[in-house]
Design an enzyme around this catalytic site. Structure first.
Site, PDB file in Angstrom:
ATOM      1  N   ASP A   3      44.103  44.547  39.392  1.00 11.45           N
ATOM      2  CA  ASP A   3      42.701  44.370  39.789  1.00 11.45           C
ATOM      3  C   ASP A   3      42.613  43.825  41.211  1.00 11.45           C
ATOM      4  O   ASP A   3      43.337  42.875  41.560  1.00 11.45           O
ATOM      5  CB  ASP A   3      42.073  43.339  38.838  1.00 11.45           C
ATOM      6  CG  ASP A   3      40.697  43.739  38.372  1.00 11.45           C
ATOM      7  OD1 ASP A   3      40.184  44.778  38.813  1.00 11.45           O
ATOM      8  OD2 ASP A   3      40.142  42.993  37.538  1.00 11.45           O
ATOM      9  N   GLU A  62      35.593  46.930  41.641  1.00 12.24           N
ATOM     10  CA  GLU A  62      34.223  46.957  41.115  1.00 12.24           C
ATOM     11  C   GLU A  62      33.265  47.551  42.138  1.00 12.24           C
ATOM     12  O   GLU A  62      33.383  47.271  43.341  1.00 12.24           O
ATOM     13  CB  GLU A  62      33.778  45.528  40.757  1.00 12.24           C
ATOM     14  CG  GLU A  62      34.620  44.906  39.653  1.00 12.24           C
ATOM     15  CD  GLU A  62      34.167  43.502  39.263  1.00 12.24           C
ATOM     16  OE1 GLU A  62      33.101  43.041  39.746  1.00 12.24           O
ATOM     17  OE2 GLU A  62      34.896  42.865  38.475  1.00 12.24           O
ATOM     18  N   SER A  86      39.979  38.803  35.246  1.00  8.76           N
ATOM     19  CA  SER A  86      39.541  37.964  34.126  1.00  8.76           C
ATOM     20  C   SER A  86      40.506  36.800  33.942  1.00  8.76           C
ATOM     21  O   SER A  86      40.174  35.817  33.292  1.00  8.76           O
ATOM     22  CB  SER A  86      39.461  38.790  32.839  1.00  8.76           C
ATOM     23  OG  SER A  86      40.666  39.510  32.637  1.00  8.76           O
ATOM     24  N   LYS A 125      42.272  48.654  40.495  1.00  6.31           N
ATOM     25  CA  LYS A 125      40.896  48.756  40.015  1.00  6.31           C
ATOM     26  C   LYS A 125      40.001  47.951  40.937  1.00  6.31           C
ATOM     27  O   LYS A 125      40.396  46.877  41.397  1.00  6.31           O
ATOM     28  CB  LYS A 125      40.784  48.231  38.581  1.00  6.31           C
ATOM     29  CG  LYS A 125      39.353  48.275  38.037  1.00  6.31           C
ATOM     30  CD  LYS A 125      39.295  47.969  36.553  1.00  6.31           C
ATOM     31  CE  LYS A 125      39.299  46.488  36.246  1.00  6.31           C
ATOM     32  NZ  LYS A 125      38.211  45.717  36.881  1.00  6.31           N
ATOM     33  N   GLU A 137      31.408  48.632  31.832  1.00  8.70           N
ATOM     34  CA  GLU A 137      31.348  47.322  31.154  1.00  8.70           C
ATOM     35  C   GLU A 137      29.899  46.911  30.901  1.00  8.70           C
ATOM     36  O   GLU A 137      29.044  46.995  31.800  1.00  8.70           O
ATOM     37  CB  GLU A 137      32.039  46.248  32.013  1.00  8.70           C
ATOM     38  CG  GLU A 137      31.955  44.862  31.360  1.00  8.70           C
ATOM     39  CD  GLU A 137      32.870  43.803  31.941  1.00  8.70           C
ATOM     40  OE1 GLU A 137      33.680  44.132  32.840  1.00  8.70           O
ATOM     41  OE2 GLU A 137      32.779  42.655  31.475  1.00  8.70           O
TER      42      GLU A 137
HETATM   43  O1  KIV Z   1      39.348  41.695  34.771  1.00  9.19           O
HETATM   44  C1  KIV Z   1      39.321  42.295  33.695  1.00  9.19           C
HETATM   45  O2  KIV Z   1      39.962  41.917  32.711  1.00  9.19           O
HETATM   46  C2  KIV Z   1      38.507  43.495  33.604  1.00  9.19           C
HETATM   47  C3  KIV Z   1      38.331  44.116  32.264  1.00  9.19           C
HETATM   48  C4  KIV Z   1      37.347  43.373  31.463  1.00  9.19           C
HETATM   49  C5  KIV Z   1      37.982  45.561  32.362  1.00  9.19           C
HETATM   50  O3  KIV Z   1      37.987  43.936  34.580  1.00  9.19           O
END
Ligand code: KIV
Length: 274
Positions: free
Chosen positions: A86, A118, A48, A116, A189
């Site tokens: 991420d 997706e 994000s 993390k 989400e």
């Molecule tokens: O990139 C991010 O901030 C996210 C969150 C919204 C979970 O994936």
């Protein structure tokens, strides 16, 4: 406020004890220090950052090096929180080998304790292989911002029935696939609260919701939404707990006025020869 270091393994215990898990995004040292000091369980250096820090209109331009750069600031600030990095678009989708290398870099260069990514069924094998080399993985299904073009925008998912990507039954299968692949938690989400509740009951791993209602095992917010640090748009699911944009604007206005009116700096702000 808890003072012990949060580990990946604590999140399962929190689900079992019905203790809500708290997660926020952070991208730099000062805010990571503040949230860690406040007792947040998980800090996510999310892609994000493309939208809220870099000013892009999607998360797609974010690179692995961008995440590593911000991870370093956040892990320097971290005392207690679990830090998750991420995996950005195209750093893990090309092949399992690419995913292993990218995940490894977030741990080795950025200091992340988990990564993390997706995707559900289609990412299950990738998750399994990353977990096999002992890098904990947090899944992310529902409104997955890296799929913005397929979804036709940042749209709520799981409202339609069926097995196509983004449909209700498919999301139930995605959630199960992520759990069976060995993820330690999954972000839900932008899905209806009822569906998030059903997934949360079905899974043994914790669910962490954003725009997924109150019955997830935890909640995550982008820090700019928490702090009111965005210029205008506040998504329906977010609750601003401060007005940092407005307050910063007012501070800058006061500073400009005081400099122009010779009010600042005053005598108390000056050094003298002796
Ligand atoms: O990139 C991010 O901030 C996210 C969150 C919204 C979970 O994936």
């Amino acid at each position: 406020m808890a003072t012990e270091k949060t580990r990946v393994t604590d999140l399962a215990r929190m689900k079992a004890a019905h203790t809500p898990i708290t997660m926020l995004t952070a991208y730099d040292y000062p805010f990571a220090r503040i949230f860690d000091e406040a007792g947040i369980d998980v800090l996510l250096v999310g892609d994000s950052l493309g939208m809220v820090v870099q000013g892009a209109d999607s998360t797609l331009p974010v690179t692995l090096d961008d995440i590593i750069y911000h991870l370093r600031m956040v892990t320097r600030a971290r005392r207690r929180a679990l830090v998750v990095g991420d995996l950005p678009f195209l750093s893990y989708q090309v092949s399992v080998e690419q995913a292993l290398r990218s995940a490894g870099k977030l741990v080795k260069k950025g200091g992340a304790e988990a990564v993390k990514l997706e995707g559900g069924i289609t990412m299950a094998e990738t998750i399994r292989r990353i977990v096999e080399i002992d890098i904990p993985v947090m899944g992310h299904i529902g409104l997955t911002p890296q799929s913005v073009h397929r979804m036709g925008g940042h749209r709520v998912q799981g409202r339609r029935t069926g097995k196509a990507p983004g449909c209700r039954e498919r999301l139930l299968e995605d959630a199960t696939a992520v759990e069976q692949a060995g993820a330690f938690a999954v972000v839900l989400e932008g899905i209806p609260s009822e569906l998030a509740s059903e997934i949360t009951q079905r899974l043994s791993i914790p669910t962490i919701g954003i725009g997924a209602g109150p019955e997830c095992d935890g909640q995550v917010l982008v820090m700019h939404d928490l702090l009111g640090l965005s210029e205008s748009f506040i998504p329906r699911f977010a609750k601003p707990y401060a007005s940092v944009w407005k307050d910063s604007l007012a501070a800058a206005h006061s500073y400009i006025r005081e400099v122009r009116e010779h009010v600042f700096p005053g005598p108390e702000h000056c050094y003298h020869a002796r």
